[in-house]
Design a protein around this motif. Structure first.
Motif, mmCIF file in Angstrom:
data_model
loop_
_atom_site.group_PDB
_atom_site.id
_atom_site.type_symbol
_atom_site.label_atom_id
_atom_site.label_comp_id
_atom_site.label_asym_id
_atom_site.label_seq_id
_atom_site.Cartn_x
_atom_site.Cartn_y
_atom_site.Cartn_z
ATOM 1 N N UNK A 65 0.804 -1.226 -0.005
ATOM 2 C CA UNK A 65 0.038 -0.002 -0.154
ATOM 3 C C UNK A 65 0.676 1.285 0.079
ATOM 4 N N UNK A 66 0.936 1.852 -1.143
ATOM 5 C CA UNK A 66 1.708 2.978 -1.329
ATOM 6 C C UNK A 66 1.062 4.281 -1.019
ATOM 7 N N UNK A 100 2.858 -1.241 9.016
ATOM 8 C CA UNK A 100 4.043 -1.498 10.039
ATOM 9 C C UNK A 100 4.689 -0.075 10.254
ATOM 10 N N UNK A 101 5.058 0.115 11.549
ATOM 11 C CA UNK A 101 5.716 1.347 11.911
ATOM 12 C C UNK A 101 6.951 1.179 12.713
ATOM 13 N N UNK A 102 7.910 1.964 12.194
ATOM 14 C CA UNK A 102 9.147 1.718 12.795
ATOM 15 C C UNK A 102 9.546 3.243 13.438
ATOM 16 N N UNK A 103 10.029 3.277 14.611
ATOM 17 C CA UNK A 103 10.377 4.728 15.232
ATOM 18 C C UNK A 103 11.122 4.394 16.473
ATOM 19 N N UNK A 142 5.629 7.882 20.260
ATOM 20 C CA UNK A 142 6.446 7.036 19.341
ATOM 21 C C UNK A 142 6.766 8.075 18.174
ATOM 22 N N UNK A 143 7.845 8.432 17.876
ATOM 23 C CA UNK A 143 8.406 9.296 16.766
ATOM 24 C C UNK A 143 8.514 8.545 15.514
ATOM 25 N N UNK A 144 7.769 8.498 14.319
ATOM 26 C CA UNK A 144 7.846 7.667 13.539
ATOM 27 C C UNK A 144 9.187 7.911 12.791
ATOM 28 N N UNK A 145 9.688 6.840 12.223
ATOM 29 C CA UNK A 145 10.898 6.971 11.232
ATOM 30 C C UNK A 145 10.336 6.468 9.874
ATOM 31 N N UNK A 146 9.440 5.348 9.784
ATOM 32 C CA UNK A 146 9.165 4.716 8.669
ATOM 33 C C UNK A 146 7.542 4.041 8.789
ATOM 34 N N UNK A 147 6.732 4.210 7.965
ATOM 35 C CA UNK A 147 5.346 3.650 7.772
ATOM 36 C C UNK A 147 5.250 3.039 6.370
ATOM 37 N N UNK A 148 5.057 1.579 6.446
ATOM 38 C CA UNK A 148 4.788 0.698 5.241
ATOM 39 C C UNK A 148 3.329 -0.042 5.564
#
Length: 160
Positions: free
Chosen positions: A13-14, A98-101, A149-155
Motif C-alpha cells: 500500500x503506497x 507497520x511502523x518503525x520509530x 512514538x516518533x515515526x521513522x517509517x510507515x509501510x
C-alpha cells in the motif's frame, strides 16, 4: 540491519492517504520491543498526530514496558484492519501498517496534555466528558504516563 522488501510487491500500500485511513480507523496497535536480546510485545490503544507524524499512548511510568523502552527506544508496531477469514478458500483478507520509530516518555506538562488530547480525540466520541471527569487539573497530568512514538517509517500491505 538490512531492510526486507515485500516479496509480492503488488500487495504494497503506497498511497499515503490509504495508510492514513487504516491508522485513523484502528483503535490499537501491537508494539514490539527488545532489550538485551529479549523480546517483548504489548498491545496499546493510541492516538495519531498526523501533523507531527507521532503516536501517543497512555502508560504507567514503571513496569516491564517502561524498562524495555528505557533500555532500547527503537520499536516496531503494527496496526491490522481485519477484513475476515474467507471460508473454503483458506484465505484471510486484511490490510496492515507497520511502523518503525523511537519511543519516549513525554516529560513536559504541555505535551502530556497535548498527547492525551490526541489520544482522546482518536478513541472517544465525547472526549470533553473524559477531560471533565478524569483530567480536571495539572496534578493529574503530572502523574500521568504518556508515551510518544516518533515515526521513522510507515509501510503498508494488503493480503488475501
Amino acid at each position: 540491519m538490512p531492510r526486507y522488501h515485500l516479496q509480492k510487491k503488488e500487495r504494497a500500500i503506497r498511497d499515503q492517504a490509504e495508510l492514513l485511513r487504516i491508522i485513523k480507523k484502528g483503535k490499537y496497535l501491537t508494539l514490539a520491543l527488545c532489550r538485551n536480546g529479549e523480546p517483548y510485545i504489548v498491545t496499546l490503544s493510541y492516538g495519531y498526530d498526523e501533523s507531527k507524524n507521532v503516536f501517543y499512548f497512555h502508560s504507567r511510568r514503571r513496569g516491564m514496558k517502561a524498562d524495555f523502552i528505557l533500555g532500547n527506544p527503537q520499536v516496531c508496531a503494527t496496526i491490522i484492519e481485519d477484513r475476515g477469514y474467507i471460508m473454503n478458500e483458506c484465505a484471510h483478507e486484511f490490510r496492515s501498517v507497520i511502523i518503525r520509530g523511537n519511543m519516549f516518555f513525554v516529560e513536559s506538562l504541555e505535551e502530556k496534555k497535548y498527547g492525551m488530547d490526541i489520544l482522546l480525540k482518536h478513541l472517544e466520541d465525547n472526549p470533553d466528558k473524559i477531560r471533565r471527569e478524569s483530567l480536571s487539573n495539572d496534578m493529574v497530568y503530572r502523574n500521568l504516563g504518556i508515551l510518544r512514538l516518533d515515526v521513522i517509517e510507515i509501510q503498508g500491505k494488503w493480503g488475501r
